[in-house]
Scaffold this active site. Structure first.
Site, PDB file in Angstrom:
ATOM      1  N   ARG A 178      15.711  16.714 -19.493  1.00  0.00           N
ATOM      2  CA  ARG A 178      14.332  17.057 -19.175  1.00  0.00           C
ATOM      3  C   ARG A 178      13.695  15.951 -18.338  1.00  0.00           C
ATOM      4  NH1 ARG A 178      10.503  18.226 -23.646  1.00  0.00           N
ATOM      5  NH2 ARG A 178       9.301  19.150 -21.944  1.00  0.00           N
ATOM      6  N   CYS A 238       5.847  11.622 -23.373  1.00  0.00           N
ATOM      7  CA  CYS A 238       6.926  12.589 -23.608  1.00  0.00           C
ATOM      8  C   CYS A 238       6.518  13.906 -22.965  1.00  0.00           C
ATOM      9  CB  CYS A 238       7.191  12.739 -25.105  1.00  0.00           C
ATOM     10  SG  CYS A 238       5.748  13.270 -26.067  1.00  0.00           S
TER      11      CYS A 238
END
Length: 281
Positions: A178, A238
């Protein structure tokens, strides 16, 4: 006072302590009803359930990320209703490597409550120790919880101002695929903040993915990433401000105190196409 981690034995010794309050934070981003169902099926005695979306997040507006912070007063009112007072020792746990428990840990610090820790190992640790679970949902009298000065999060503009400052380090807790932008199944845009370094939260755990590594191991690993930067100049980030709390907690366990959370994280950042993004490792 415990401010980072507690063991199963420590928690078990305080199950009947009225000055301790336990919260079950289990969650699944793909099945948002999982946590509450699991809690009702069986939880640590005395624990109350908190839902990531309802209790540990605020209203989304399309530009503030997938898990924006709630208002401080609203969160404080929730804690008060759960019987958390200024002297209450809070312990949070989950079944997902402590990522959701870490969110509650950070949020309590955000509103100035220092007596909060995460159960190291969570549900697997409690089960491994052959401790009991219960299905009864407890109730507690409300307590006088009030907002105090606490941990300060960064906003998108704060991060933007520091992108090119070599004294600062942006630490991204997402999985490598990711971070690189190769795979993105939660947000509409792949990639990462320019200059960010990837520190997958799972690397804070032991080989079984259960307990946090020792303070010494974590210190060595984070020192290698910080490369002499001050912990106070680390921006934790994040996908939506949840797993970044895991890295923040791990640094505190390692004695590297004072890093700060970018609460909106990637899901907020990428919602504005004028903000720069990067891809690759």
């Amino acid at each position: 006072m415990s401010t980072t981690l507690v063991t199963a034995d420590e928690l078990a010794a305080h199950l009947d302590d009225p000055h301790w309050r336990i919260f079950d934070c289990r969650h699944d981003l793909q099945d948002i009803g999982y946590g509450e169902k699991a809690y009702l099926k069986g939880h640590i005695p005395g624990a109350l359930f908190l839902h990531l979306d309802r209790d540990l997040s605020g209203e989304k507006n399309g530009a503030n990320g997938r898990h924006p912070l709630p208002g401080k007063e609203a969160f404080a009112a929730k804690m008060a209703a759960c019987g958390v007072g200024p002297d209450t020792q809070v312990v949070a746990y989950d079944n997902e490597g402590s990522i959701f428990a870490s969110r509650l840990w950070w949020m309590l610090r955000w509103v100035g409550h220092e007596k909060v820790a995460v159960l190291d190992g969570g549900v697997p640790c409690w089960r491994r120790a052959k401790r009991e679970f219960e299905t009864a949902v407890p109730t507690y009298p409300p307590a006088p919880f009030a907002v105090r000065a606490g941990a300060l999060p960064y906003g998108a503009d704060d991060v933007l101002e520091r992108l090119d400052d070599p004294q600062f380090l942006i630490l991204d807790a997402r999985a490598p695929e990711r971070f690189s932008g190769e795979e993105e199944n939660l947000d509409p845009v792949g990639g990462h903040l320019p200059g960010a370094i990837n520190r997958f939260y799972f690397d804070n755990l032991d080989d079984a993915g259960c307990f946090f590594k020792t303070a010494e191991e974590l210190r060595e690993e984070f020192d290698a990433v910080l490369k002499g930067r001050l912990p106070q100049n680390v921006i934790q980030q994040c996908g939506s401000g949840v797993t970044a709390c895991h890295n923040l907690l791990a640094m505190e366990v390692a004695g590297l105190n004072g890093s700060r959370l970018y609460a909106g994280s990637w899901s907020e950042w990428c919602a504005d196409p004028s903000r720069p993004i990067a891809t690759g490792e």
